[in-house]
Design a protein around this motif. Structure first.
Motif, mmCIF file in Angstrom:
data_model
loop_
_atom_site.group_PDB
_atom_site.id
_atom_site.type_symbol
_atom_site.label_atom_id
_atom_site.label_comp_id
_atom_site.label_asym_id
_atom_site.label_seq_id
_atom_site.Cartn_x
_atom_site.Cartn_y
_atom_site.Cartn_z
ATOM 1 N N ILE A 178 75.292 -49.899 -74.445
ATOM 2 C CA ILE A 178 75.706 -50.828 -75.499
ATOM 3 C C ILE A 178 75.301 -50.245 -76.855
ATOM 4 C CG2 ILE A 178 75.306 -53.136 -76.443
ATOM 5 C CD1 ILE A 178 74.830 -54.045 -73.516
ATOM 6 N N PRO A 179 76.231 -50.179 -77.819
ATOM 7 C CA PRO A 179 75.939 -49.542 -79.116
ATOM 8 C C PRO A 179 75.095 -50.431 -80.024
ATOM 9 C CG PRO A 179 78.155 -50.442 -79.151
ATOM 10 C CD PRO A 179 77.628 -50.669 -77.756
ATOM 11 N N ILE A 180 73.868 -50.630 -79.621
ATOM 12 C CA ILE A 180 72.985 -51.499 -80.383
ATOM 13 C C ILE A 180 72.427 -50.735 -81.580
ATOM 14 C CG2 ILE A 180 70.910 -50.965 -79.034
ATOM 15 C CD1 ILE A 180 70.356 -54.069 -79.226
ATOM 16 N N ALA A 181 72.484 -51.340 -82.755
ATOM 17 C CA ALA A 181 72.056 -50.664 -83.978
ATOM 18 C C ALA A 181 70.626 -51.001 -84.356
ATOM 19 C CB ALA A 181 72.983 -51.037 -85.133
ATOM 20 N N ARG A 182 70.180 -52.197 -83.987
ATOM 21 C CA ARG A 182 68.797 -52.599 -84.243
ATOM 22 C C ARG A 182 68.326 -53.443 -83.058
ATOM 23 N NH1 ARG A 182 68.392 -53.638 -90.632
ATOM 24 N NH2 ARG A 182 70.577 -53.700 -91.185
ATOM 25 N N VAL A 183 67.067 -53.281 -82.694
ATOM 26 C CA VAL A 183 66.444 -54.166 -81.718
ATOM 27 C C VAL A 183 64.961 -54.260 -82.051
ATOM 28 C CG1 VAL A 183 66.312 -52.268 -80.037
ATOM 29 C CG2 VAL A 183 65.996 -54.638 -79.281
ATOM 30 N N GLU A 184 64.577 -55.417 -82.566
ATOM 31 C CA GLU A 184 63.248 -55.620 -83.125
ATOM 32 C C GLU A 184 62.495 -56.694 -82.354
ATOM 33 O OE1 GLU A 184 62.062 -54.067 -86.324
ATOM 34 O OE2 GLU A 184 63.549 -52.753 -85.406
ATOM 35 N N LEU A 185 61.243 -56.429 -82.032
ATOM 36 C CA LEU A 185 60.377 -57.423 -81.410
ATOM 37 C C LEU A 185 59.566 -58.141 -82.484
ATOM 38 C CD1 LEU A 185 58.913 -58.637 -78.855
ATOM 39 C CD2 LEU A 185 57.201 -56.850 -79.219
ATOM 40 N N VAL A 186 59.504 -59.465 -82.374
ATOM 41 C CA VAL A 186 58.625 -60.269 -83.227
ATOM 42 C C VAL A 186 57.847 -61.195 -82.299
ATOM 43 C CG1 VAL A 186 58.479 -61.810 -85.215
ATOM 44 C CG2 VAL A 186 60.378 -60.186 -85.044
ATOM 45 N N ASP A 187 56.520 -61.073 -82.294
ATOM 46 C CA ASP A 187 55.747 -61.868 -81.335
ATOM 47 C C ASP A 187 55.583 -63.308 -81.816
ATOM 48 O OD1 ASP A 187 53.717 -61.752 -83.252
ATOM 49 O OD2 ASP A 187 52.174 -61.074 -81.849
ATOM 50 N N THR A 188 54.973 -64.139 -80.977
ATOM 51 C CA THR A 188 54.882 -65.575 -81.247
ATOM 52 C C THR A 188 54.190 -65.874 -82.564
ATOM 53 O OG1 THR A 188 54.841 -66.047 -78.880
ATOM 54 C CG2 THR A 188 54.026 -67.774 -80.348
ATOM 55 N N GLN A 242 58.248 -68.246 -79.890
ATOM 56 C CA GLN A 242 58.116 -67.497 -78.648
ATOM 57 C C GLN A 242 58.414 -66.025 -78.968
ATOM 58 O OE1 GLN A 242 57.302 -68.594 -75.545
ATOM 59 N NE2 GLN A 242 57.065 -70.734 -76.183
ATOM 60 N N PRO A 243 58.007 -65.096 -78.100
ATOM 61 C CA PRO A 243 58.383 -63.688 -78.309
ATOM 62 C C PRO A 243 59.909 -63.576 -78.446
ATOM 63 C CG PRO A 243 56.767 -63.868 -76.558
ATOM 64 C CD PRO A 243 57.180 -65.271 -76.882
ATOM 65 N N THR A 244 60.342 -62.872 -79.477
ATOM 66 C CA THR A 244 61.763 -62.857 -79.826
ATOM 67 C C THR A 244 62.246 -61.446 -80.110
ATOM 68 O OG1 THR A 244 61.548 -65.081 -80.775
ATOM 69 C CG2 THR A 244 63.476 -63.794 -81.432
ATOM 70 N N LEU A 245 63.452 -61.138 -79.664
ATOM 71 C CA LEU A 245 64.145 -59.916 -80.062
ATOM 72 C C LEU A 245 65.189 -60.256 -81.112
ATOM 73 C CD1 LEU A 245 64.833 -58.082 -76.661
ATOM 74 C CD2 LEU A 245 62.973 -57.645 -78.280
ATOM 75 N N PHE A 246 65.158 -59.523 -82.226
ATOM 76 C CA PHE A 246 66.227 -59.583 -83.219
ATOM 77 C C PHE A 246 67.115 -58.371 -82.954
ATOM 78 C CE2 PHE A 246 64.299 -62.206 -86.925
ATOM 79 C CZ PHE A 246 63.646 -63.039 -86.030
ATOM 80 N N LEU A 247 68.410 -58.591 -82.768
ATOM 81 C CA LEU A 247 69.325 -57.508 -82.406
ATOM 82 C C LEU A 247 70.501 -57.437 -83.367
ATOM 83 C CD1 LEU A 247 68.780 -59.392 -79.475
ATOM 84 C CD2 LEU A 247 69.173 -57.086 -78.644
#
Length: 459
Positions: A245-255, A272-277
């Motif tokens: 999958i041509p994902i350009a950003r994938v960011e983790l942000v914790d709780t 909650q733990p979250t991915l920004f994509l």
């Protein structure tokens, strides 16, 4: 008796305009620090060149007077890179801010080092192009090259080193060289682009950069995926990448970071733990990719995934992510931020982040974790009371613990912030005998140790 700096400033005044050189204390104070927690130290003078020829003459005069030279962009670095602990002169490149050439057919742009990322993208947009490296701060391109910056988009487009096609560099003796060319590939000679990018001003001053740019994607879709645990969130990422999958950003942000973001940005994201994509592509292809991503993350316990295609909604999401550091600063007004930066193999990432969170709690420190998890890079945002000696010691211990764990699993002490003074003590441990090779390169190109001394490579 005339001092070396007095002699140097007198020589510089012979070819620089009056407003291009100053010993004003306020200006020197502005150039005594970056955005890190490291102790400030003022330069003896600050100069503002406008051409490569002026930079060359400045460096030659400094070398003749044995005065250190410290290149400076906008001071957004995070490990003390631009702090002149050995005094000397700071060369501020903000007046070298011209976009010299845009070549749409070649997907290249040539700029002076003082051009900022935002200014470049504003101009490139007229040609349907954009520059991909996004470290969050509106840094200068010269500074970004000096630290090999990356950021949120590196999972798809690569880091700063991947974008540099050619550089004009003023060496420690004042000579001017080019490190590459405009060809898409070359098998000729040593890879000097790779050597100078990330050298943090210790080998020379950058006066021109030719950079690769990209076409603005037809469609951009952002998403926010909420998970029950950090481990599930991180383990979903390799599955997305392996699916092509041509994902350009994938960011983790914790709780804890989501909690701070909500308070600062007035959002109501689930804590909650979250991915920004973010996904880049064409409309037909992205519809399929988005559906596939939704299936994948649900296999890893995703509680909800929300997609945004409208520009305003996407911008709000990414502003919230980019403002995470400011959210912490706002949330802890009496404390100062210490920002860690390690990168590990993606297969080791989940355990490394869980360890970082557990160690954070064990050390009784306040902070959270964010990261560019598509390439294994994560940061812990620590809020420290610098008047509390015990808390400072616990923070230093924590930072060292995180670094040594990263090194132990085949990672690096810094994924993108650079070494500066903050990570210098880990260099020999990380590189082993290769560090001696780096020392020889430094000694060969800067025998007087005048180019940003005390940073990156130190005997």
């Amino acid at each position: 008796m005339t001092t070396a700096i007095e002699q140097l400033t007198d020589e510089l005044s012979q070819f620089l305009e009056a407003d291009q050189i100053t010993v004003n204390e306020t200006v020197r104070t502005l150039h005594s620090k970056d955005e890190s927690y490291h102790t400030p130290s003022m330069p003896d003078a600050v100069v503002f060149p406008r051409t490569a020829e002026e930079v060359s003459r400045i460096v030659k005069a400094a070398a003749a007077n044995k005065v250190p030279v410290i290149p400076f962009g906008v001071g957004s670095s995070l490990e003390g890179h631009v702090i002149p602990y050995d005094s000397g002169i700071t060369i501020d490149f903000t007046e070298m801010d011209k976009i010299l050439d845009i070549r749409p057919a070649d997907m290249l742009v040539t700029v002076q080092p003082g051009v900022t990322r935002t200014a470049l993208n504003k101009e490139l947009k007229k040609h349907g192009l954009f520059f991909s490296v996004d470290p969050g701060a509106d840094a200068t391109l010269g500074g970004m090259a000096a630290t090999n910056a990356s950021g949120t988009t590196s999972v798809k487009y690569g880091v700063m080193r991947d974008q540099v096609r050619d550089m004009e560099v003023v060496l420690a003796d004042g000579s001017i060289i080019h490190t590459g060319n405009m060809a898409a590939k070359s098998s000729s000679g040593y890879h000097l682009n790779g050597l100078f990018v990330g050298s943090e001003g210790t080998l020379g001053c950058f006066t021109e950069l030719t950079l690769r740019v990209f076409g603005i994607p037809e469609v951009t879709v952002a998403a926010r995926a909420v998970f029950d645990s950090i481990t599930n969130a991180i383990e979903a990422v390799p599955a997305i990448l392996q699916a092509g999958i041509p994902i350009a950003r994938v960011e983790l942000v914790d709780t804890e970071s989501i909690r701070q973001v909500n308070a600062y940005s007035e959002t109501d994201y689930a804590e909650q733990p979250t991915l920004f994509l973010e996904f880049h592509g064409n409309e037909a292809g992205l519809a399929q990719d988005v559906a596939f991503t939704e299936e994948i993350v649900k296999d890893f316990g995703c509680r909800e995934i929300l997609f945004e295609q409208e520009t305003a909604s996407r911008n709000k999401l990414w502003e919230a992510r980019h403002n995470a550091a400011y959210a912490y600063t706002h949330g802890f007004p009496r404390k100062q931020m210490m920002l860690t930066d390690v990168c590990v193999p993606i297969s080791e990432l989940a355990e490394a982040v869980v360890f970082a969170r557990e160690e954070l709690d064990r050390q009784r420190l306040e902070g959270g974790i964010v990261g560019h998890v598509g390439d294994g890079n994560f940061h812990v945002l620590l809020m420290i009371d610098h008047s509390d000696a015990d808390e400072l010691q616990r923070a230093d211990t924590y930072n060292e613990t995180i670094v040594r764990r990263a090194l132990a699993c085949g990672g690096t002490c810094t994924g993108e912030h650079g070494v500066g003074v903050g990570k210098q003590k880990y260099q020999r441990e990380e590189h082993g005998p290769a560090y001696d090779v780096m020392l020889k390169i430094k000694q060969a190109l800067d025998p007087g140790n005048l180019m940003n001394p005390g940073k990156l490579i130190v005997e």
